[in-house]
Design an enzyme around this catalytic site. Structure first.
Site, PDB file in Angstrom:
ATOM      1  N   LYS A  36      11.947 -52.045  11.629  1.00  0.00           N
ATOM      2  CA  LYS A  36      11.678 -52.950  12.749  1.00  0.00           C
ATOM      3  C   LYS A  36      12.913 -53.799  13.059  1.00  0.00           C
ATOM      4  O   LYS A  36      13.507 -54.400  12.172  1.00  0.00           O
ATOM      5  CB  LYS A  36      10.494 -53.861  12.411  1.00  0.00           C
ATOM      6  CG  LYS A  36      10.224 -54.914  13.471  1.00  0.00           C
ATOM      7  CD  LYS A  36       9.230 -55.933  12.992  1.00  0.00           C
ATOM      8  CE  LYS A  36       9.223 -57.147  13.896  1.00  0.00           C
ATOM      9  NZ  LYS A  36      10.481 -57.907  13.873  1.00  0.00           N
ATOM     10  N   GLU A 122      -7.858 -52.084  11.668  1.00  0.00           N
ATOM     11  CA  GLU A 122      -8.994 -52.921  12.053  1.00  0.00           C
ATOM     12  C   GLU A 122     -10.320 -52.413  11.492  1.00  0.00           C
ATOM     13  O   GLU A 122     -11.192 -53.217  11.130  1.00  0.00           O
ATOM     14  CB  GLU A 122      -9.080 -53.007  13.585  1.00  0.00           C
ATOM     15  CG  GLU A 122      -7.996 -53.856  14.223  1.00  0.00           C
ATOM     16  CD  GLU A 122      -6.689 -53.112  14.429  1.00  0.00           C
ATOM     17  OE1 GLU A 122      -5.728 -53.739  14.924  1.00  0.00           O
ATOM     18  OE2 GLU A 122      -6.609 -51.909  14.101  1.00  0.00           O
ATOM     19  N   ARG A 150     -11.262 -50.956  18.337  1.00  0.00           N
ATOM     20  CA  ARG A 150     -10.928 -49.870  17.418  1.00  0.00           C
ATOM     21  C   ARG A 150     -11.936 -49.777  16.271  1.00  0.00           C
ATOM     22  O   ARG A 150     -12.098 -48.720  15.664  1.00  0.00           O
ATOM     23  CB  ARG A 150      -9.529 -50.091  16.830  1.00  0.00           C
ATOM     24  CG  ARG A 150      -8.416 -50.143  17.849  1.00  0.00           C
ATOM     25  CD  ARG A 150      -7.111 -50.595  17.194  1.00  0.00           C
ATOM     26  NE  ARG A 150      -6.011 -50.617  18.150  1.00  0.00           N
ATOM     27  CZ  ARG A 150      -4.810 -51.132  17.889  1.00  0.00           C
ATOM     28  NH1 ARG A 150      -4.580 -51.668  16.703  1.00  0.00           N
ATOM     29  NH2 ARG A 150      -3.862 -51.121  18.801  1.00  0.00           N
TER      30      ARG A 150
END
Length: 375
Positions: A36, A122, A150
């Site tokens: 990232k 989730e 989700r």
């Protein structure tokens, strides 16, 4: 194929072209490893920042902050949760890779042993919270409205079906501005409100959120959803502690004054959530035309305050519902109740919802104008 270095563009493009042009190879899994913020140290060192940025200093990474204003809904929720956790060790929190976005980073700093970040999972977050609830804990599962979709199967089967007291802190409910249609919390009233036995609350301002957070902590009777928007509150003075409110009970905010216009039976506006501020502005505009309406705050999409709804329907010629949600939500619940009681035959009912389409990114103010949900 892989793993391969996702930052080596020459190699990666070559591999992608080969896979694209290959024939008769069947399904292919390409494992690409990236870092990232690669190559930009401020983003590399910030685990949950710089996914999106405001204007910023490229050298230091410092982002330009807007003028300070009222606290955000997220911070008000987190403040009350942290305060009550000091005296209630059963409060635990779960997030799916969004500690700062949901305000739970504050909880994590205060009570690291009771904070769980399960990553972008989730479904697991919800079932994990359900397991905690079976053991007598008071789990708060803080997930954005759009991401809770989700985990819908887990919400239904692992929580609601078993009547477990999981508290869903549903952040970013309603339109979300620059994050656009993918992040808009447009559907949670509809997809949660149809589930049996769930309690669904929506504060109209930050004081209501403070009180509803306190209410959610004390509510052990079953699953509960607390939906609140992105952004700042109205700047109201907040007490040190939230107060518990009665489940399923709305409130009259403004009583209808004598009307001089064509609607002698009067107009009632029933708002769910933060559109109440614009509903009151609309009421001022109607009052200037001699049509001073009643304005009510529903507070709950489920259970409905049926007594309040019936009172409004009996005493007014027009009943308008307003919500920051899609068709099939609060307005539909109200209309079904009016139809079952026969009151739909005697009041002109008009639901106002988000339009039946996706709304592109813009400022929240412009989005609600486009949706026809401003004053």
């Amino acid at each position: 194929v892989g793993p391969v270095d996702g930052h080596d563009m020459n190699q990666l493009v070559h591999i992608l072209r080969n896979l694209r042009d290959a024939e008769d190879v069947g399904p292919v899994l390409l494992h690409v490893i990236t870092e990232k913020g690669h190559g930009y140290s401020p983003a590399e060192s910030a685990g949950d920042k710089y996914h999106a940025v405001s204007k910023f200093n490229v050298v230091t990474g410092e982002q330009k902050k807007g003028p300070s204003g009222p606290p955000s809904y997220t911070s008000v929720f987190a403040r009350e949760l942290v305060r009550q956790a000091a005296t209630d060790d059963k409060i635990v929190t779960i997030t799916a890779a969004m500690p700062s976005g949901t305000g739970l980073d504050k909880f994590a700093r205060a009570y690291p042993d009771r904070f769980f970040d399960v990553g972008i999972a989730e479904q697991h977050a919800v079932t994990f919270a359900a397991g905690m609830a079976t053991e007598g804990l008071r789990p708060f599962c803080a997930i954005y409205s759009t991401f809770l979709q989700r985990a819908y199967d887990q919400v239904m089967h692992d929580v609601v079906l078993q009547k477990l007291p999981v508290r869903f802190a549903i952040d970013r409910a309603g339109l979300v501005g620059a994050d656009g249609a993918t992040h808009a919390g447009s559907f949670d009233i509809a997809y949660l409100g149809c589930l049996p036995g769930i309690t669904l609350m929506a504060p109209s301002d930050e004081l209501e959120l403070l009180n509803m957070t306190a209410t959610a902590i004390a509510f052990d009777e079953g699953p509960l959803g607390l939906r609140y928007p992105r952004g700042a509150g109205l700047g109201l003075d907040l007490p040190a502690a939230g107060q518990i409110i009665e489940i399923g009970r709305g409130r009259i905010v403004r009583e209808m004054a004598r009307q001089s216009g064509p609607e002698q039976g009067g107009i009632a506006i029933l708002s769910l959530g933060p559109r109440l501020a614009d509903a009151l502005k609309a009421a001022d505009m109607l009052t200037a035309q001699g049509l001073s309406p009643t304005v009510a705050d529903a507070r709950f999409a489920k259970p409905l305050d049926t007594a309040l709804i019936e009172q409004l329907a009996r005493n007014h010629a027009v009943l308008i519902t307003i919500e920051e949600g899609s068709v099939g939500g609060f307005g539909s619940f109200v209309m079904t109740h009016l139809a079952k009681t026969g009151l739909l035959d005697r009041v002109r009912f008009r639901p106002m919802t988000l339009p039946d389409r996706f709304i592109d990114h813009n400022s929240q103010e412009a989005q609600y104008h486009e949706a026809g949900l401003d004053a």
